[in-house]
Design a protein around this motif. Structure first.
Motif, PDB file in Angstrom:
ATOM      1  N   GLY A 237      43.800  92.305   8.197  1.00 29.83           N
ATOM      2  CA  GLY A 237      44.565  91.682   7.122  1.00 29.83           C
ATOM      3  C   GLY A 237      44.560  92.493   5.852  1.00 29.83           C
TER       4      GLY A 237
ATOM      5  N   THR B 195      45.546  97.143  10.063  1.00 35.66           N
ATOM      6  CA  THR B 195      46.054  96.125   9.136  1.00 35.66           C
ATOM      7  C   THR B 195      46.210  94.778   9.832  1.00 35.66           C
ATOM      8  OG1 THR B 195      47.205  97.793   7.807  1.00 35.66           O
ATOM      9  CG2 THR B 195      47.977  95.519   7.629  1.00 35.66           C
ATOM     10  N   ARG B 196      46.695  94.820  11.064  1.00 43.98           N
ATOM     11  CA  ARG B 196      46.909  93.563  11.790  1.00 43.98           C
ATOM     12  C   ARG B 196      45.605  92.805  12.014  1.00 43.98           C
ATOM     13  NH1 ARG B 196      46.515  92.893  17.135  1.00 43.98           N
ATOM     14  NH2 ARG B 196      46.657  95.146  17.510  1.00 43.98           N
TER      15      ARG B 196
ATOM     16  N   ALA C  30      37.245  91.442   8.233  1.00 45.81           N
ATOM     17  CA  ALA C  30      38.178  90.368   7.882  1.00 45.81           C
ATOM     18  C   ALA C  30      37.417  89.115   7.477  1.00 45.81           C
ATOM     19  CB  ALA C  30      39.107  90.075   9.048  1.00 45.81           C
TER      20      ALA C  30
ATOM     21  N   ASN D 279      37.578  87.457   3.780  1.00 42.16           N
ATOM     22  CA  ASN D 279      38.094  86.097   3.645  1.00 42.16           C
ATOM     23  C   ASN D 279      37.010  85.074   3.357  1.00 42.16           C
ATOM     24  OD1 ASN D 279      40.799  86.868   4.181  1.00 42.16           O
ATOM     25  ND2 ASN D 279      40.347  86.925   6.371  1.00 42.16           N
TER      26      ASN D 279
END
Length: 435
Positions: free
Chosen positions: A413, A409-410, A370, A374
């Motif tokens: 993201g 997914t949680r 993640a 990001n």
């Protein structure tokens, strides 16, 4: 700030063109030899069942026997965790997932064995058993119920050595022809060629499959096969070269896996029976050579097995479980994501080891991916290659059922498609096990 930099060059455009032209053969060779991982699901294990024993309910039977072993020797999460040394926070999730897996998909990859596990049979018997294997596998793919089918099914034929070559070729022909008569070759078909010593034996297998494809009107290259590494000569040739690398090349793109044969290979080197194991230094050396030879080629490496069976009184079963669990975890840490299982009692600890491996590293891997996706800073500066490895780790966890899509997914993201983008462009031809 904002100053326009002056860009100077000294080389004519033709120079770059000439360099590129000179490297075109190298570019083509790199693409041919090192296409990268195929991106398909890799099973966590392969189960071998002798040809005469394979039946319509074999997969379900193995699952039921594995569940019965849990019921008898570790009837709850706490007792199972105590045997294997699982952390408290892993005990319940691992145990629950193991039981669910044994109900839903007890075997991921099954090989009907016509080699060492088959023993001596008449030609008529072997013809019958090969034809029956084709019929049952075709029926499994067409009508198999949940819990009584596997994503990958196939046979291990006899090797290409002179004494058994003709019999092995006939068995392969009977089996493949039976599948064609039953409707065609299934997507999850896997063939294993054992006791390969010379690259020429791999070439012979390629020519054999080419002939079958022509005879049946199949697309060239449709049928692939695994190469089983069971002799010292398959690792180091008489001239000092790494034979296994030459075998991959000799397969002409058809090789799908390299499977380490723990006991034949150990015996070939003179290792005494008491020390023939997948963690012996000789085994580590062979698998390291296999791993380096296969890297980037799209050929997967599989570890071998343990012959210590979890049978008898509970204390003995627990000892065998601890051994199998430890060997499986050791293999996973070394990036051998597949192994062999020889008994239904091995399956609970296979899945326990796999599920614990993915679940205990899941949150950290998800957080790192993640952060990379990001472009946020953290205490680890990951590079694209590491992001690919992180995504691959999570996808492997999803494939076997250790992880769920929603939780991945949680924490990342990323959707499943997003994970696949980081892992590589050719991900998955079979549905992941995770629900």
């Amino acid at each position: 700030m904002g100053q326009q930099e002056k860009v100077a060059t000294s080389l004519a455009g033709a120079v770059s063109e000439r360099v590129s032209a000179s490297l075109t053969p190298v570019d083509e060779e790199l693409e041919r030899r090192y296409p990268g991982d195929p991106g398909t699901r890799q099973p966590v294990h392969t189960v071998y069942v002798p040809g005469e024993q394979f039946a319509a309910d074999t997969i379900r039977s193995w699952g039921d026997r594995a569940l019965a072993a849990l019921d008898e020797h570790a009837p709850d999460a706490a007792s199972f965790a105590a045997v294997l040394g699982l952390a408290d926070d892993l005990a319940e999730p691992v145990y629950t997932r193991v039981r669910a897996k044994l109900e839903r998909e007890p075997i991921e990859d099954l090989r009907v064995d016509f080699e060492d596990g088959y023993g001596g049979r008449t030609d008529a018997d072997e013809d019958t058993h090969a034809a029956r294997a084709a019929r049952l596998i075709a029926e499994t793919y067409a009508h198999g119920a949940a819990g009584n089918t596997a994503p990958y099914l196939g046979i291990r034929m006899k090797c290409m050595e002179a004494a058994v070559r003709d019999r092995g070729i006939r068995t392969l022909d009977v089996f493949l022809s039976g599948l064609m008569e039953a409707g065609g070759l299934p997507d999850g078909l896997v063939l294993t060629l054992p006791k390969v010593t010379y690259p020429q034996q791999v070439t012979a297998m390629v020519r054999l499959l080419e002939e079958f494809e022509r005879a049946r009107g199949l697309a060239p290259g449709r049928i692939g096969f695994e190469i089983q590494i069971e002799t010292s000569q398959s690792i180091l040739a008489a001239d000092g070269t790494a034979t296994v690398a030459r075998m991959i090349d000799a397969a002409e793109g058809r090789a799908t896996g390299l499977h380490y044969g723990t006991f034949d290979y150990s015996a070939c080197l003179g290792v005494s029976a008491a020390y023939q194991a997948s963690d012996h230094p000789a085994a580590d050396h062979a698998k390291a050579i296999m791993q380096v030879a296969a890297a980037g080629t799209g050929v997967r490496v599989s570890d071998g097995s343990t012959n210590v069976l979890p049978v008898g009184p509970t204390a003995k079963v627990h000892d065998a479980w601890r051994l199998h669990y430890g060997l499986t975890r050791r293999a996973l840490a070394r990036a051998y994501y597949q192994g062999w299982d020889m008994h239904p009692g091995h399956i609970p600890t296979r899945y326990a080891a796999v599920f614990a491996f993915y679940r205990e590293g899941f949150e950290q891997a998800a957080a790192r991916l993640a952060a990379y996706a990001n472009r946020t800073t953290g205490d680890i500066a990951d590079e694209p290659a590491t992001a690919k490895a992180l995504a691959g780790y999570l996808l492997r966890g999803l494939d076997c059922g250790a992880l769920d899509t929603a939780e991945v997914t949680r924490l990342t993201g990323l959707t499943l498609a997003g994970l696949q983008t980081y892992a590589g462009p050719r991900r998955g031809d079979l549905t992941p096990s995770a629900k």
